[in-house]
Design a protein around this motif. Structure first.
Motif, PDB file in Angstrom:
ATOM      1  N   LEU A  82      12.172  32.399  99.922  1.00 49.10           N
ATOM      2  CA  LEU A  82      12.564  33.804  99.962  1.00 49.10           C
ATOM      3  C   LEU A  82      12.692  34.234 101.415  1.00 49.10           C
ATOM      4  O   LEU A  82      11.710  34.228 102.160  1.00 49.10           O
ATOM      5  CB  LEU A  82      11.519  34.665  99.243  1.00 49.10           C
ATOM      6  N   ASP A  83      13.892  34.601 101.831  1.00 53.14           N
ATOM      7  CA  ASP A  83      14.169  34.920 103.233  1.00 53.14           C
ATOM      8  C   ASP A  83      14.019  36.423 103.462  1.00 53.14           C
ATOM      9  O   ASP A  83      14.858  37.226 103.037  1.00 53.14           O
ATOM     10  CB  ASP A  83      15.588  34.459 103.591  1.00 53.14           C
ATOM     11  N   LEU A  84      12.924  36.822 104.140  1.00 56.49           N
ATOM     12  CA  LEU A  84      12.700  38.216 104.524  1.00 56.49           C
ATOM     13  C   LEU A  84      12.908  38.399 106.020  1.00 56.49           C
ATOM     14  O   LEU A  84      12.527  39.417 106.582  1.00 56.49           O
ATOM     15  CB  LEU A  84      11.280  38.652 104.141  1.00 56.49           C
ATOM     16  N   SER A  85      13.516  37.410 106.661  1.00 58.43           N
ATOM     17  CA  SER A  85      13.801  37.484 108.087  1.00 58.43           C
ATOM     18  C   SER A  85      15.166  38.137 108.300  1.00 58.43           C
ATOM     19  O   SER A  85      15.754  38.699 107.369  1.00 58.43           O
ATOM     20  CB  SER A  85      13.745  36.084 108.695  1.00 58.43           C
ATOM     21  N   ASP A  86      15.670  38.037 109.549  1.00 61.92           N
ATOM     22  CA  ASP A  86      16.906  38.757 109.853  1.00 61.92           C
ATOM     23  C   ASP A  86      17.410  38.307 111.211  1.00 61.92           C
ATOM     24  O   ASP A  86      16.729  37.569 111.943  1.00 61.92           O
ATOM     25  CB  ASP A  86      16.603  40.266 109.859  1.00 61.92           C
ATOM     26  N   GLU A  87      18.619  38.761 111.571  1.00 64.18           N
ATOM     27  CA  GLU A  87      19.091  38.640 112.939  1.00 64.18           C
ATOM     28  C   GLU A  87      18.127  39.416 113.847  1.00 64.18           C
ATOM     29  O   GLU A  87      17.572  40.429 113.409  1.00 64.18           O
ATOM     30  CB  GLU A  87      20.498  39.259 113.056  1.00 64.18           C
ATOM     31  N   PRO A  88      17.894  39.034 115.077  1.00 66.30           N
ATOM     32  CA  PRO A  88      18.490  37.894 115.777  1.00 66.30           C
ATOM     33  C   PRO A  88      17.656  36.616 115.695  1.00 66.30           C
ATOM     34  O   PRO A  88      17.983  35.630 116.328  1.00 66.30           O
ATOM     35  CB  PRO A  88      18.538  38.392 117.216  1.00 66.30           C
ATOM     36  N   ILE A  89      16.560  36.660 114.906  1.00 65.91           N
ATOM     37  CA  ILE A  89      15.692  35.479 114.841  1.00 65.91           C
ATOM     38  C   ILE A  89      16.380  34.367 114.060  1.00 65.91           C
ATOM     39  O   ILE A  89      16.447  33.227 114.515  1.00 65.91           O
ATOM     40  CB  ILE A  89      14.335  35.836 114.210  1.00 65.91           C
ATOM     41  N   LEU A  90      16.879  34.691 112.878  1.00 64.53           N
ATOM     42  CA  LEU A  90      17.651  33.713 112.121  1.00 64.53           C
ATOM     43  C   LEU A  90      19.119  34.123 112.185  1.00 64.53           C
ATOM     44  O   LEU A  90      19.606  34.890 111.352  1.00 64.53           O
ATOM     45  CB  LEU A  90      17.184  33.648 110.660  1.00 64.53           C
ATOM     46  N   VAL A  91      19.813  33.615 113.200  1.00 65.14           N
ATOM     47  CA  VAL A  91      21.252  33.831 113.267  1.00 65.14           C
ATOM     48  C   VAL A  91      21.891  33.054 112.126  1.00 65.14           C
ATOM     49  O   VAL A  91      21.274  32.195 111.503  1.00 65.14           O
ATOM     50  CB  VAL A  91      21.818  33.395 114.630  1.00 65.14           C
ATOM     51  N   GLU A  93      23.942  30.609 111.809  1.00 66.01           N
ATOM     52  CA  GLU A  93      23.948  29.143 111.856  1.00 66.01           C
ATOM     53  C   GLU A  93      22.581  28.584 111.483  1.00 66.01           C
ATOM     54  O   GLU A  93      22.465  27.632 110.705  1.00 66.01           O
ATOM     55  CB  GLU A  93      24.361  28.648 113.241  1.00 66.01           C
ATOM     56  N   ARG A  94      21.487  29.160 112.045  1.00 68.90           N
ATOM     57  CA  ARG A  94      20.144  28.671 111.735  1.00 68.90           C
ATOM     58  C   ARG A  94      19.790  28.952 110.275  1.00 68.90           C
ATOM     59  O   ARG A  94      19.146  28.141 109.609  1.00 68.90           O
ATOM     60  CB  ARG A  94      19.119  29.338 112.647  1.00 68.90           C
ATOM     61  N   ARG A  95      20.213  30.096 109.787  1.00 66.86           N
ATOM     62  CA  ARG A  95      19.906  30.424 108.389  1.00 66.86           C
ATOM     63  C   ARG A  95      20.569  29.429 107.443  1.00 66.86           C
ATOM     64  O   ARG A  95      19.959  28.953 106.482  1.00 66.86           O
ATOM     65  CB  ARG A  95      20.352  31.849 108.097  1.00 66.86           C
ATOM     66  N   MET A  96      21.833  29.088 107.713  1.00 70.06           N
ATOM     67  CA  MET A  96      22.521  28.151 106.834  1.00 70.06           C
ATOM     68  C   MET A  96      21.910  26.755 106.909  1.00 70.06           C
ATOM     69  O   MET A  96      21.926  26.003 105.931  1.00 70.06           O
ATOM     70  CB  MET A  96      24.009  28.098 107.162  1.00 70.06           C
ATOM     71  N   GLU A  97      21.348  26.397 108.061  1.00 66.88           N
ATOM     72  CA  GLU A  97      20.636  25.121 108.147  1.00 66.88           C
ATOM     73  C   GLU A  97      19.406  25.132 107.245  1.00 66.88           C
ATOM     74  O   GLU A  97      19.100  24.136 106.575  1.00 66.88           O
ATOM     75  CB  GLU A  97      20.238  24.845 109.597  1.00 66.88           C
ATOM     76  N   LEU A  98      18.691  26.262 107.201  1.00 68.13           N
ATOM     77  CA  LEU A  98      17.512  26.343 106.336  1.00 68.13           C
ATOM     78  C   LEU A  98      17.920  26.372 104.868  1.00 68.13           C
ATOM     79  O   LEU A  98      17.237  25.792 104.016  1.00 68.13           O
ATOM     80  CB  LEU A  98      16.693  27.581 106.701  1.00 68.13           C
ATOM     81  N   VAL A  99      19.027  27.034 104.558  1.00 70.96           N
ATOM     82  CA  VAL A  99      19.569  26.975 103.201  1.00 70.96           C
ATOM     83  C   VAL A  99      19.824  25.518 102.819  1.00 70.96           C
ATOM     84  O   VAL A  99      19.479  25.069 101.715  1.00 70.96           O
ATOM     85  CB  VAL A  99      20.869  27.796 103.090  1.00 70.96           C
ATOM     86  N   SER A 100      20.412  24.763 103.733  1.00 71.14           N
ATOM     87  CA  SER A 100      20.745  23.364 103.466  1.00 71.14           C
ATOM     88  C   SER A 100      19.502  22.545 103.175  1.00 71.14           C
ATOM     89  O   SER A 100      19.499  21.685 102.281  1.00 71.14           O
ATOM     90  CB  SER A 100      21.507  22.778 104.658  1.00 71.14           C
ATOM     91  N   VAL A 101      18.422  22.781 103.922  1.00 73.35           N
ATOM     92  CA  VAL A 101      17.178  22.051 103.685  1.00 73.35           C
ATOM     93  C   VAL A 101      16.647  22.334 102.285  1.00 73.35           C
ATOM     94  O   VAL A 101      16.279  21.420 101.536  1.00 73.35           O
ATOM     95  CB  VAL A 101      16.122  22.419 104.746  1.00 73.35           C
ATOM     96  N   ALA A 102      16.608  23.609 101.924  1.00 79.53           N
ATOM     97  CA  ALA A 102      16.094  23.971 100.598  1.00 79.53           C
ATOM     98  C   ALA A 102      16.931  23.333  99.492  1.00 79.53           C
ATOM     99  O   ALA A 102      16.390  22.744  98.544  1.00 79.53           O
ATOM    100  CB  ALA A 102      16.065  25.488 100.449  1.00 79.53           C
ATOM    101  N   LEU A 103      18.252  23.437  99.605  1.00 76.28           N
ATOM    102  CA  LEU A 103      19.112  22.886  98.559  1.00 76.28           C
ATOM    103  C   LEU A 103      18.989  21.373  98.481  1.00 76.28           C
ATOM    104  O   LEU A 103      18.996  20.799  97.382  1.00 76.28           O
ATOM    105  CB  LEU A 103      20.566  23.279  98.814  1.00 76.28           C
ATOM    106  N   ALA A 104      18.893  20.708  99.634  1.00 74.09           N
ATOM    107  CA  ALA A 104      18.752  19.253  99.635  1.00 74.09           C
ATOM    108  C   ALA A 104      17.433  18.823  99.000  1.00 74.09           C
ATOM    109  O   ALA A 104      17.332  17.712  98.472  1.00 74.09           O
ATOM    110  CB  ALA A 104      18.850  18.717 101.061  1.00 74.09           C
ATOM    111  N   MET A 105      16.435  19.707  99.034  1.00 71.92           N
ATOM    112  CA  MET A 105      15.150  19.396  98.412  1.00 71.92           C
ATOM    113  C   MET A 105      15.053  19.937  96.997  1.00 71.92           C
ATOM    114  O   MET A 105      13.993  19.872  96.372  1.00 71.92           O
ATOM    115  CB  MET A 105      14.019  19.926  99.288  1.00 71.92           C
ATOM    116  N   GLY A 106      16.167  20.497  96.502  1.00 74.56           N
ATOM    117  CA  GLY A 106      16.246  20.852  95.094  1.00 74.56           C
ATOM    118  C   GLY A 106      15.716  22.209  94.708  1.00 74.56           C
ATOM    119  O   GLY A 106      15.429  22.439  93.523  1.00 74.56           O
ATOM    120  N   ILE A 107      15.593  23.153  95.666  1.00 75.34           N
ATOM    121  CA  ILE A 107      15.100  24.480  95.303  1.00 75.34           C
ATOM    122  C   ILE A 107      16.056  25.553  95.811  1.00 75.34           C
ATOM    123  O   ILE A 107      16.753  25.369  96.811  1.00 75.34           O
ATOM    124  CB  ILE A 107      13.678  24.738  95.847  1.00 75.34           C
TER     125      ILE A 107
END
Length: 457
Positions: A82-91, A93-107
């Motif tokens: 659950l992403d409760l963060s925001d710009e400018p901490i998770l720009v 590009e970084r957010r989509m990388e974290l999305v990719s990690v979650a999806l690759a791990m099946g959640i």
């Protein structure tokens, strides 16, 4: 739903706690709050006491957020992020990388106005499974899957290819070499079927059993809106193989998981395409990156950018560079030929020249419009006399190109585009064989009975 909540120091501690309370009120069980960065609103390091005793971890400056999220998912075993963060901490590009990690791990990865769900939804197959996916349409997935199957068969294995495509059959269909003669393909056209689907090309070029599946639509992470690939994969297992090769379609991925696999991309791919959006997700699913080179300076220049980028996303990924070499599947020596291909005109001209050298024929004309029926008709109508049509088994190869060639009294010979390694981390065949071995090793581990099951026996 048990979640890891991402928070940042651009919010005051009281606001972070308020957000976590709102998440709980919405039905989320916040198992962990992960501070992904930011100190502007924090007078001191954030502590669990600031969050109502919610367990807390914090990333340090310069941390590898992808690796840290992977570690926390493995430790906490949440049902979603659950992403409760925001710009400018998770720009973005970084957010989509974290999305990719979650999806690759099946959640799933959930935010205020978005939700990404894993596209791989089926249970693993009971046999080792090898995946071939791509960054888009016509990047040479079939040109890799076919030789991969041929390579596995030559090593004594029993591979079956499952190819998912937009033109695949309504019900999973099995094909073998006997089903891809010209007469058989023309008969398929007469029945209203697509006679150049990828599974038929695989059967033609790899000389192994193949099973066709279809899909419609493709999400950002590659999930089809509808597909029968899971049914096709189960059918493949029932035929008794010791290796199933799953072939994706365009940028879409099979919904069936694989043990090891490759990502095929053009050497001219932009860094933004590989490292942005959900390109990182596809990298995380792959053990080998194959960049298809077309001889252009752009491709050669890109390698020095794309490979380090892929290694940053997945540090153990290996690289192969390959070029396509056209091979006529019958003797056409001394004949005048018309060559039909789906590739762009510059590469088509180079492939035509290669065919002249290797097949010892004369290419009197060529068309790069095999996927554009109207333009292909025009190219064929304006072509000088020819003895033989040389065509890839793709797009309009049978219903237009072969029909028109036969009308002109020419014969039809199919062309196999075979990859030739031209660089990377080793010989292309050896890299593919290593990835097969990895698939078998991982399948053996996942098929081992759990320790408690062994004790009960």
């Amino acid at each position: 739903m048990k979640v890891i909540a991402l928070v940042d120091g651009e919010h005051y501690p009281a606001v972070i706690r308020w957000g976590l309370d709102a998440a709980r009120a919405a039905g989320y069980e916040v198992a962990l709050a992960w501070l992904v960065g930011g100190m502007e609103k924090l007078e001191r390091p954030l502590g669990a006491a600031d969050l109502g005793q919610t367990p807390l971890v914090a990333s340090g400056p310069g941390a590898d957020l992808m690796q840290e999220l992977r570690r926390e998912i493995e430790r906490v075993r949440p049902q979603a992020v659950l992403d409760l963060s925001d710009e400018p901490i998770l720009v973005y590009e970084r957010r989509m990388e974290l999305v990719s990690v979650a999806l690759a791990m099946g959640i799933p990865y959930v935010g205020p106005d978005f939700r990404f769900d894993p596209p791989i939804t089926e249970l693993p197959l009971s046999v080792p499974t090898f995946g071939v996916i791509g960054t888009g349409k016509r990047v040479a997935k079939t040109a890799i899957a076919g030789p991969a199957a041929r390579l596995a068969a030559s090593a004594g294995h029993r591979p079956v290819v499952v190819a998912m495509g937009r033109g695949g059959p309504a019900h999973p269909a099995v094909a073998g070499p006997q089903d891809v003669s010209l007469d058989a393909l023309l008969a398929a056209v007469d029945r209203g079927e697509h006679a150049a689907s990828d599974y038929l090309e695989d059967a033609l070029t790899a000389n192994v059993p193949t099973i066709g599946a279809r899909r419609v639509g493709g999400g950002m992470a590659g999930k089809p809106f509808a597909t029968n690939v899971a049914e096709a994969a189960r059918l493949a297992v029932s035929t008794g193989p010791d290796l199933v090769i799953l072939e994706g379609s365009g940028a879409s991925v099979p919904t069936v998981p694989w043990d090891a696999g490759v990502l095929v991309a053009p050497g001219t791919l932009t860094a933004e395409h590989l490292g942005g959006y959900l390109g990182p997700f596809r990298v995380l699913l792959s053990d080998l990156l194959i960049l298809m080179m077309d001889g252009s300076p752009t491709g050669l220049d890109n390698v020095s950018t794309l490979y380090p980028l892929a290694r940053r996303l997945r540090e153990d990924i290996r690289l192969a560079l390959a070029e396509l070499q056209p091979v006529a599947l019958a003797d056409v020596r001394g004949k005048d030929a018309f060559f039909a291909t789906t590739t762009h005109p510059e590469l088509a001209a180079r492939l035509a020249s290669q065919l002249e050298r290797t097949a010892e024929c004369r290419v009197v004309s060529f068309s790069s419009h095999l996927a554009d029926r109207a333009a292909l008709e025009q190219d064929l109508a304006s072509a000088p006399p020819f003895d033989v049509l040389l065509t890839e088994l793709k797009a309009a190869a049978v219903d237009v190109a072969a029909r028109r060639a036969l009308d002109r009294g020419a014969e039809v010979v199919f062309v196999d585009n075979r990859p030739k390694g031209v660089g990377g981390d080793g010989d292309l065949d050896e890299l593919l064989s290593d990835t097969f071995d990895l698939a078998r090793e991982r399948a053996a581990r996942r098929n081992q009975p759990a320790p408690d099951a062994v004790e009960k026996r």
